[in-house]
Design an enzyme around this catalytic site. Sequence first.
Site, short mmCIF file in Angstrom:
data_model
loop_
_atom_site.label_atom_id
_atom_site.label_comp_id
_atom_site.label_asym_id
_atom_site.label_seq_id
_atom_site.Cartn_x
_atom_site.Cartn_y
_atom_site.Cartn_z
CB CYS A 75 -51.14 41.30 41.29
SG CYS A 75 -51.82 40.80 39.36
CG HIS A 115 -48.40 42.77 37.81
ND1 HIS A 115 -48.59 42.15 38.89
CD2 HIS A 115 -47.69 43.86 38.20
CE1 HIS A 115 -47.99 42.44 39.97
NE2 HIS A 115 -47.60 43.77 39.50
CG ASP A 130 -47.07 45.81 42.40
OD1 ASP A 130 -48.01 45.23 42.75
OD2 ASP A 130 -46.47 45.61 41.33
#
Length: 264
Positions: A75, A115, A130
């Site tokens: 991520c 994250h 995302d």
Amino acid sequence: MIPKNQSAIDINALFRKRIGMQVENITFESLSNILEKTAENIPFENLCIIENRTSNITKESLIEKILVKNEGGLCYELNLILYFFLKENGFDAALIGGVIYNNDIKKYQKLGRTHVVILVTYKEQKYLIDTGFGGNLPLKPVPLTEESVSSKNGEFRVKRVNGEYGDYVFEMRLKHRDTDWKIGYAFDTKKSISDLSEINMIQKIIAEHKDSPFNKSPLITRLTGGGNLILTNNSFTQRTEGVVSKETIDSMKFKELLKQHFGM
């Protein structure tokens, strides 16, 4: 500080080439298409960590890794390279740290805000973006209004909360997989990431923490037109329109599938 204008031409041309998108003018309305193409062309993977070849993350190192060598990332790499691309195209974007929720044990992970996601402000409204959450990607900007958005990957929403881990929670209901809403992660809009040293600290935690899910064995996944592919060191799973097929593999087959399906 997070660099702003270095490698602007490189990242614009190379990112569009990597995801197969040649549109000249990137607009807010383009984002859903960009997110789909990114999810289908840049895999979520942890091979650098498993092979012990992580290095200091810079804008240039990410361009080399993801856009030149055609690797993927986790991520903090995938959303960071997208963040740089969006900034170069004039978007009002910020990076935010989130805390992942483990739905199996109904608790947030102990790793902290590891994250990394993007917040884009458009016409005075904030949206979550995302492209670094494995197979759980919304594929669209999600408004911070509790309004749900639907894509070919399912339904997604962001709810306002007053919680220990932030002021918002990202929730999902994946197509062919979930009947109820599940928590993905919590994040705090008041705590943005302003320096690459924070990204490198996140990489260190993910690579070294005993509770990290990404430093145990290889995981490579990407979305497809009708589902997703998941490759580990001992299995290969294909989901297509809700139909799941899984095969056991060995190390030789792993390398073959890695090249065939992920271009690595």
